[in-house]
Structures are given as structure tokens and as C-alpha cells.
Design an enzyme around this catalytic site. Structure first.
Site, short mmCIF file in Angstrom:
data_model
loop_
_atom_site.label_atom_id
_atom_site.label_comp_id
_atom_site.label_asym_id
_atom_site.label_seq_id
_atom_site.Cartn_x
_atom_site.Cartn_y
_atom_site.Cartn_z
CG HIS A 274 0.38 6.02 -0.54
ND1 HIS A 274 -0.71 6.38 -1.30
CD2 HIS A 274 -0.12 5.60 0.66
CE1 HIS A 274 -1.83 6.19 -0.59
NE2 HIS A 274 -1.48 5.72 0.59
CG HIS B 109 -1.80 1.15 1.37
ND1 HIS B 109 -3.17 1.07 1.21
CD2 HIS B 109 -1.55 2.46 1.67
CE1 HIS B 109 -3.71 2.26 1.40
NE2 HIS B 109 -2.75 3.12 1.68
CD GLU B 110 1.58 3.38 3.72
OE1 GLU B 110 1.77 4.48 3.16
OE2 GLU B 110 0.56 3.12 4.40
#
Length: 238
Positions: free
Chosen positions: A142, A138-139
Site C-alpha cells: 500500500h 501487505h501494508e
């Protein structure tokens, strides 16, 4: 005295930091511990187990960088944009819960991305290696978005798009996870519903978001373009 809630009163909360662990557990199972007592019990346990949790988190992180197809793929694509994420800037730490002005816990997080510092993994919130893989993925989405686009982090539309993409592409909203860990039994639109919910929750925590209605409006405005954008994947990975 509670390390996380100094004003804890055992008579009122049912949580006594000086008592044996079994006694506090008994109060929990017999519904004699208040919500605030439960908060203090959990946060104090995180403080006591900090060293153990970080060590385990670092082992799982290193495993993912060596063997996870998703993490390896994202690392390769981040490097293609002249960025780099590895054990040196993906750090495992204990993350205190988010609190309101009165000290009540209002939320928790599994990780975060900072353009200058890298990725934070909240060791005390990670349940298992698969959870860490999803959080790290997820990160990393980003991070890829930050390198690929000119992101304005104060723009709620940008924030909503970032969260839609990361929640959709990381695997944290896959059907099996929703079914077995979150008791979401819908077959149709499950993935979309999960992504939308997580995006709205994320936008709601932004300081310039008014409320859940405002967050929902912003997510809806960017939904079609951001959900359909699967770069750097050809399609949703899993």
C-alpha cells in the site's frame, strides 16, 4: 465489570470478569457462553495482555526488517521513491475490534497504512512472526502504491485495486496459508479466489460502498489490470 463491554451481564452472557479464568473457559467449552460473552472475554484478554503483545510484536517487526527478503525488498523500493519505512513509523499497538452502532463486534484487522503516520500493526491480532511478515508486507505494498501513483482513497475503484495488489503480492493468499490456516482445499484458482474475496471485503467496509453486490462489481471492473500488475516485482513473489 468487563473493561470492553461495560453492559456485560454474566447471567445472560456466561462471561464473568470477576471469576477465575478456568471457569470462563469451562463456560466456553460447554457452550454456556453467548456470542457477546465471547466477544467481551476476548477483548478483555487483549486489554490485559497489551504490554506483552506489543513487546512481542516489536521483536517480530525488528526481525522482519533485518531478515525478511520480502520486507527488505519492499523497504528498498519504497526508499527508491523517496519514502522510508522502519521501526520509527511502523508501530505496534492494540487495536479494538470494529463495532456497529449497537456495540456488537463486526470485524477485526491486523494492520493498516496511513500516508501521514505510516504503518500500524495490531499486536493483539498477530498470531506469529509469519503472520506479522505477511501483514507488514501487505501494508508496505500500500505504501509503495501511495508513493508511485496518485491515489484517490475515496474512489472505490482505487480502493479495490490497492487491495487486489496488496493481497496478491504480500503472500497472505499463498496456497499453503489458505490450506493450513483457513481450511481452503481448492487447488485451482485458490490464489485468485482469496485475493478477490479479500478485496471485496475491504471495499465493503468503505463508507461509500452500498453493499456486497456493489463491492463485487467494483472489484470485477478493475480485476484484470490490477491483478496482472505485479510491480515492483517481476512476478508474484510467492
Amino acid at each position: 465489570m468487563s473493561a470492553s463491554f461495560p453492559d456485560n451481564d454474566p447471567e445472560k452472557t456466561g462471561y464473568d470478569p470477576s471469576a477465575p479464568r478456568w471457569r470462563n473457559l469451562l463456560n466456553i467449552y460447554s457452550n454456556k457462553m453467548s456470542t457477546r460473552g465471547l466477544m467481551a472475554f476476548r477483548e478483555d484478554a487483549y486489554i490485559r495482555n497489551e504490554e506483552r503483545d506489543i513487546k512481542r510484536c516489536e521483536e517480530w517487526r525488528d526481525y522482519c526488517f533485518s531478515y525478511s527478503p520480502m520486507v527488505i525488498f519492499m523497504q528498498k523500493n519504497i526508499r527508491a521513491l523517496n519514502g522510508n519505512l522502519d521501526a520509527s513509523n511502523v508501530r505496534c499497538m492494540r487495536c479494538p475490534a470494529l463495532r456497529d452502532e449497537e456495540g456488537n463486534i463486526i470485524g477485526r484487522k491486523s494492520g493498516g497504512f496511513d500516508p501521514e503516520l505510516g504503518i500500524l500493526i495490531c499486536a493483539n491480532e498477530i498470531r506469529n512472526r509469519k503472520h506479522l511478515e505477511d501483514t507488514l508486507s501487505h501494508e508496505m505494498v500500500h505504501a509503495w502504491d501511495h508513493l508511485r501513483w496518485k491515489v484517490d482513497y475515496m474512489d472505490l475503484r482505487h480502493a479495490a485495486c490497492l487491495e487486489i495488489r496488496a493481497s496478491s503480492l504480500s503472500g497472505e493468499c499463498r496456497w499453503a496459508k489458505e490450506f493450513f490456516t483457513r481450511n481452503q482445499f481448492n487447488i485451482t484458482q485458490q490464489h485468485q479466489n482469496c485475493v478477490r474475496k479479500r478485496a471485496i471485503q475491504s471495499v465493503m467496509h468503505r463508507p461509500n460502498c452500498k453493499d456486497d453486490v456493489h463491492a463485487t462489481k467494483v472489484v470485477n471492473e478493475v480485476w484484470d489490470s490490477c491483478f496482472s500488475d505485479t510491480r515492483p516485482f517481476d512476478e508474484i513473489y510467492r
